[in-house]
Design a protein around this motif. Structure first.
Motif, PDB file in Angstrom:
ATOM      1  N   GLU A 209       0.047 -10.016   1.925  1.00  0.00           N
ATOM      2  CA  GLU A 209      -0.006  -8.558   1.933  1.00  0.00           C
ATOM      3  C   GLU A 209      -0.880  -8.034   0.799  1.00  0.00           C
ATOM      4  OE1 GLU A 209       4.126  -7.842   1.582  1.00  0.00           O
ATOM      5  OE2 GLU A 209       4.505  -7.802   3.741  1.00  0.00           O
ATOM      6  N   ALA A 210      -0.762  -8.655  -0.373  1.00  0.00           N
ATOM      7  CA  ALA A 210      -1.564  -8.231  -1.514  1.00  0.00           C
ATOM      8  C   ALA A 210      -3.050  -8.479  -1.248  1.00  0.00           C
ATOM      9  CB  ALA A 210      -1.120  -8.963  -2.777  1.00  0.00           C
ATOM     10  N   HIS A 211      -3.339  -9.601  -0.625  1.00  0.00           N
ATOM     11  CA  HIS A 211      -4.724  -9.922  -0.294  1.00  0.00           C
ATOM     12  C   HIS A 211      -5.294  -8.907   0.693  1.00  0.00           C
ATOM     13  CE1 HIS A 211      -7.581 -11.937   2.549  1.00  0.00           C
ATOM     14  NE2 HIS A 211      -8.235 -12.059   1.419  1.00  0.00           N
ATOM     15  N   ARG A 212      -4.521  -8.578   1.700  1.00  0.00           N
ATOM     16  CA  ARG A 212      -4.988  -7.617   2.702  1.00  0.00           C
ATOM     17  C   ARG A 212      -5.278  -6.267   2.051  1.00  0.00           C
ATOM     18  NH1 ARG A 212      -1.067  -6.542   7.674  1.00  0.00           N
ATOM     19  NH2 ARG A 212       0.199  -5.781   5.925  1.00  0.00           N
ATOM     20  N   LEU A 213      -4.435  -5.858   1.112  1.00  0.00           N
ATOM     21  CA  LEU A 213      -4.627  -4.577   0.429  1.00  0.00           C
ATOM     22  C   LEU A 213      -5.861  -4.601  -0.470  1.00  0.00           C
ATOM     23  CD1 LEU A 213      -3.610  -1.754  -0.459  1.00  0.00           C
ATOM     24  CD2 LEU A 213      -2.256  -2.926  -2.218  1.00  0.00           C
TER      25      LEU A 213
ATOM     26  N   GLY B  65      -9.214  -5.721   1.448  1.00  0.00           N
ATOM     27  CA  GLY B  65      -9.611  -4.686   2.392  1.00  0.00           C
ATOM     28  C   GLY B  65     -10.192  -3.478   1.685  1.00  0.00           C
ATOM     29  N   PHE B  66      -9.520  -3.018   0.632  1.00  0.00           N
ATOM     30  CA  PHE B  66      -9.998  -1.855  -0.117  1.00  0.00           C
ATOM     31  C   PHE B  66     -11.340  -2.154  -0.786  1.00  0.00           C
ATOM     32  CE2 PHE B  66     -10.421   0.666  -3.936  1.00  0.00           C
ATOM     33  CZ  PHE B  66     -10.117   1.942  -3.508  1.00  0.00           C
ATOM     34  N   THR B  67     -11.437  -3.328  -1.406  1.00  0.00           N
ATOM     35  CA  THR B  67     -12.655  -3.680  -2.140  1.00  0.00           C
ATOM     36  C   THR B  67     -13.858  -3.791  -1.219  1.00  0.00           C
ATOM     37  OG1 THR B  67     -11.359  -4.876  -3.802  1.00  0.00           O
ATOM     38  CG2 THR B  67     -13.693  -5.402  -3.658  1.00  0.00           C
TER      39      THR B  67
ATOM     40  N   LEU C   8     -17.262  -1.489  -1.258  1.00  0.00           N
ATOM     41  CA  LEU C   8     -18.576  -2.063  -1.517  1.00  0.00           C
ATOM     42  C   LEU C   8     -19.538  -1.807  -0.368  1.00  0.00           C
ATOM     43  CD1 LEU C   8     -17.604  -5.463  -3.157  1.00  0.00           C
ATOM     44  CD2 LEU C   8     -18.789  -3.567  -4.260  1.00  0.00           C
ATOM     45  N   ARG C   9     -19.018  -1.814   0.845  1.00  0.00           N
ATOM     46  CA  ARG C   9     -19.889  -1.613   2.004  1.00  0.00           C
ATOM     47  C   ARG C   9     -20.212  -0.145   2.225  1.00  0.00           C
ATOM     48  NH1 ARG C   9     -16.424  -5.957   5.491  1.00  0.00           N
ATOM     49  NH2 ARG C   9     -17.791  -7.763   5.209  1.00  0.00           N
ATOM     50  N   GLN C  10     -19.330   0.733   1.766  1.00  0.00           N
ATOM     51  CA  GLN C  10     -19.536   2.169   1.982  1.00  0.00           C
ATOM     52  C   GLN C  10     -19.806   2.888   0.671  1.00  0.00           C
ATOM     53  OE1 GLN C  10     -16.003   3.500   3.991  1.00  0.00           O
ATOM     54  NE2 GLN C  10     -16.204   2.043   5.671  1.00  0.00           N
TER      55      GLN C  10
END
Length: 206
Positions: free
Chosen positions: A182-186, A189-191, A195-197
Protein backbone atom coordinates in the motif's frame (compact mmCIF):
# COMPACT_ATOMS: atom_id res chain seq x y z
CA UNK A 1 32.40 -19.08 23.25
CA UNK A 2 31.63 -20.88 19.97
CA UNK A 3 34.30 -23.23 18.64
CA UNK A 4 36.45 -22.06 15.74
CA UNK A 5 35.03 -23.88 12.72
CA UNK A 6 36.71 -21.76 10.05
CA UNK A 7 40.08 -22.79 8.56
CA UNK A 8 41.85 -19.64 9.81
CA UNK A 9 41.43 -17.14 12.60
CA UNK A 10 40.75 -14.42 10.03
CA UNK A 11 37.96 -16.50 8.49
CA UNK A 12 36.56 -17.20 11.95
CA UNK A 13 36.52 -13.48 12.74
CA UNK A 14 34.76 -12.76 9.45
CA UNK A 15 32.14 -15.43 10.21
CA UNK A 16 31.60 -14.07 13.71
CA UNK A 17 31.26 -10.53 12.39
CA UNK A 18 28.59 -11.68 9.93
CA UNK A 19 26.80 -13.54 12.72
CA UNK A 20 26.76 -10.34 14.78
CA UNK A 21 25.24 -8.39 11.90
CA UNK A 22 22.75 -11.22 11.33
CA UNK A 23 21.78 -10.82 14.99
CA UNK A 24 21.16 -7.10 14.50
CA UNK A 25 19.02 -7.89 11.44
CA UNK A 26 16.96 -10.41 13.44
CA UNK A 27 16.45 -8.00 16.32
CA UNK A 28 15.38 -5.12 14.06
CA UNK A 29 12.49 -7.25 12.83
CA UNK A 30 10.90 -7.15 16.27
CA UNK A 31 12.07 -3.81 17.70
CA UNK A 32 13.45 -0.48 16.56
CA UNK A 33 17.16 -0.36 15.83
CA UNK A 34 17.61 2.46 18.36
CA UNK A 35 16.16 0.23 21.11
CA UNK A 36 18.59 -2.66 20.60
CA UNK A 37 21.25 -3.09 23.27
CA UNK A 38 24.73 -4.54 22.89
CA UNK A 39 23.76 -7.21 25.43
CA UNK A 40 20.83 -8.30 23.25
CA UNK A 41 23.02 -8.42 20.15
CA UNK A 42 25.63 -10.56 21.91
CA UNK A 43 22.99 -12.99 23.18
CA UNK A 44 21.36 -13.26 19.74
CA UNK A 45 24.76 -13.87 18.12
CA UNK A 46 25.68 -16.52 20.68
CA UNK A 47 28.77 -14.73 21.97
CA UNK A 48 29.68 -12.89 25.14
CA UNK A 49 29.29 -9.15 25.42
CA UNK A 50 33.06 -8.89 25.90
CA UNK A 51 33.62 -10.73 22.63
CA UNK A 52 31.18 -8.39 20.88
CA UNK A 53 33.26 -5.40 21.94
CA UNK A 54 36.28 -7.00 20.28
CA UNK A 55 34.46 -6.52 16.97
CA UNK A 56 32.55 -3.30 17.60
CA UNK A 57 33.75 -0.92 20.32
CA UNK A 58 30.35 0.71 20.79
CA UNK A 59 26.80 0.79 19.47
CA UNK A 60 27.43 3.55 16.89
CA UNK A 61 30.17 1.43 15.30
CA UNK A 62 27.83 -1.54 15.20
CA UNK A 63 24.98 0.46 13.66
CA UNK A 64 27.30 1.95 11.06
CA UNK A 65 28.48 -1.52 10.01
CA UNK A 66 24.89 -2.74 9.82
CA UNK A 67 23.84 0.30 7.78
CA UNK A 68 26.70 -0.28 5.35
CA UNK A 69 25.63 -3.90 4.94
CA UNK A 70 21.96 -2.98 4.35
CA UNK A 71 22.88 -0.27 1.86
CA UNK A 72 25.21 -2.58 -0.07
CA UNK A 73 22.49 -5.23 -0.13
CA UNK A 74 19.98 -2.69 -1.42
CA UNK A 75 22.21 -1.61 -4.31
CA UNK A 76 23.09 -5.22 -5.16
CA UNK A 77 19.41 -6.23 -5.18
CA UNK A 78 18.53 -3.28 -7.39
CA UNK A 79 21.26 -4.11 -9.91
CA UNK A 80 20.43 -7.83 -9.84
CA UNK A 81 16.65 -7.72 -10.14
CA UNK A 82 16.19 -4.85 -12.57
CA UNK A 83 16.88 -5.33 -16.28
CA UNK A 84 19.53 -3.07 -17.74
CA UNK A 85 17.13 -1.78 -20.39
CA UNK A 86 14.36 -0.91 -17.93
CA UNK A 87 12.76 2.50 -18.29
CA UNK A 88 13.53 5.24 -15.78
CA UNK A 89 9.94 4.98 -14.52
CA UNK A 90 10.35 1.25 -13.86
CA UNK A 91 13.68 1.85 -12.18
CA UNK A 92 12.23 4.55 -9.92
CA UNK A 93 9.24 2.34 -9.11
CA UNK A 94 11.60 -0.48 -8.08
CA UNK A 95 13.81 1.89 -6.07
CA UNK A 96 10.83 3.08 -4.03
CA UNK A 97 9.53 -0.48 -3.57
CA UNK A 98 12.89 -1.77 -2.34
CA UNK A 99 13.24 1.20 0.03
CA UNK A 100 9.86 0.50 1.59
CA UNK A 101 10.62 -3.21 1.85
CA UNK A 102 13.76 -2.27 3.75
CA UNK A 103 11.85 0.02 6.12
CA UNK A 104 9.37 -2.76 6.85
CA UNK A 105 12.09 -5.37 7.39
CA UNK A 106 14.49 -3.24 9.44
CA UNK A 107 12.62 -0.52 11.35
CA UNK A 108 14.81 2.41 12.30
CA UNK A 109 14.29 5.95 13.57
CA UNK A 110 14.25 8.98 11.30
CA UNK A 111 17.64 10.30 10.23
CA UNK A 112 17.49 13.25 12.62
CA UNK A 113 16.68 11.03 15.59
CA UNK A 114 19.40 8.55 14.69
CA UNK A 115 21.89 11.36 14.27
CA UNK A 116 21.10 12.62 17.77
CA UNK A 117 21.82 9.20 19.26
CA UNK A 118 24.96 8.54 17.21
CA UNK A 119 26.67 11.90 17.54
CA UNK A 120 27.95 14.16 14.74
CA UNK A 121 31.00 12.09 13.70
CA UNK A 122 29.14 8.80 13.49
CA UNK A 123 26.21 10.51 11.77
CA UNK A 124 28.54 11.85 9.07
CA UNK A 125 29.95 8.36 8.64
CA UNK A 126 26.38 7.08 8.32
CA UNK A 127 25.70 9.64 5.58
CA UNK A 128 28.83 8.45 3.76
CA UNK A 129 27.61 4.84 3.93
CA UNK A 130 24.22 5.62 2.38
CA UNK A 131 25.67 7.93 -0.29
CA UNK A 132 25.70 5.18 -2.98
CA UNK A 133 21.95 4.73 -2.54
CA UNK A 134 21.35 8.47 -2.92
CA UNK A 135 23.61 8.52 -5.99
CA UNK A 136 21.53 5.72 -7.48
CA UNK A 137 18.34 7.75 -7.10
CA UNK A 138 20.00 10.79 -8.69
CA UNK A 139 21.11 8.58 -11.57
CA UNK A 140 17.55 7.33 -12.15
CA UNK A 141 16.10 10.84 -12.16
CA UNK A 142 18.76 12.21 -14.50
CA UNK A 143 18.22 9.32 -16.93
CA UNK A 144 14.47 9.93 -16.86
CA UNK A 145 14.89 13.63 -17.60
CA UNK A 146 17.42 12.95 -20.37
CA UNK A 147 15.08 10.41 -21.99
CA UNK A 148 12.11 12.74 -21.81
CA UNK A 149 10.22 10.41 -19.42
CA UNK A 150 10.29 12.98 -16.63
CA UNK A 151 9.81 16.72 -16.65
CA UNK A 152 13.07 18.75 -16.39
CA UNK A 153 13.10 18.85 -12.61
CA UNK A 154 15.99 19.87 -10.31
CA UNK A 155 17.33 16.40 -9.54
CA UNK A 156 18.90 16.71 -6.11
CA UNK A 157 15.99 18.53 -4.42
CA UNK A 158 13.49 16.15 -6.01
CA UNK A 159 15.54 13.16 -4.83
CA UNK A 160 15.35 14.52 -1.28
CA UNK A 161 11.58 14.92 -1.61
CA UNK A 162 11.22 11.31 -2.78
CA UNK A 163 13.30 10.01 0.13
CA UNK A 164 11.24 12.16 2.51
CA UNK A 165 8.01 10.63 1.18
CA UNK A 166 9.47 7.16 1.63
CA UNK A 167 10.58 8.05 5.16
CA UNK A 168 7.09 9.35 5.98
CA UNK A 169 5.85 5.76 5.68
CA UNK A 170 8.20 4.55 8.42
CA UNK A 171 5.85 5.03 11.38
CA UNK A 172 2.69 3.78 9.60
CA UNK A 173 4.61 0.65 8.57
CA UNK A 174 5.89 0.09 12.11
CA UNK A 175 2.41 0.53 13.57
CA UNK A 176 0.79 -1.78 11.03
CA UNK A 177 -1.34 1.07 9.70
CA UNK A 178 -0.18 0.32 6.16
CA UNK A 179 1.64 -2.42 4.26
CA UNK A 180 4.70 -2.17 2.01
CA UNK A 181 2.41 -2.79 -0.97
CA UNK A 182 0.00 0.00 0.00
CA UNK A 183 2.83 2.39 0.84
CA UNK A 184 4.50 1.63 -2.48
CA UNK A 185 1.31 2.26 -4.41
CA UNK A 186 0.88 5.62 -2.66
CA UNK A 187 4.47 6.91 -2.90
CA UNK A 188 5.36 5.53 -6.33
CA UNK A 189 2.01 6.49 -7.83
CA UNK A 190 2.21 10.07 -6.54
CA UNK A 191 5.87 10.47 -7.51
CA UNK A 192 5.51 9.15 -11.04
CA UNK A 193 2.43 11.27 -11.69
CA UNK A 194 4.26 14.36 -10.45
CA UNK A 195 7.33 13.69 -12.56
CA UNK A 196 5.36 12.97 -15.71
CA UNK A 197 3.01 15.93 -15.29
CA UNK A 198 5.53 18.26 -13.71
CA UNK A 199 6.07 21.90 -14.59
CA UNK A 200 8.17 22.01 -17.74
CA UNK A 201 9.36 25.45 -16.66
CA UNK A 202 10.99 23.98 -13.55
CA UNK A 203 14.54 25.13 -12.70
CA UNK A 204 17.39 23.43 -14.60
CA UNK A 205 19.16 20.35 -13.23
CA UNK A 206 21.51 20.92 -10.33
Amino acid sequence: MPKISAPTIAAHRAQTRERILDAVAALTRVQGIDEISMTEVAAEAGITRTALYNYFPDKPALLLAFTERVTSGFVERYRRELAGDASAADRLDAFIRFQLDGLAEHPHPAAGELGASLGPDAYQALADHVAPMHALLDEILRAGVAAGEFAPVPVEPVARLILAMVGAQRVPLQRGETTPHEAHRLVAGFTLRALRQGDTAAPPLT
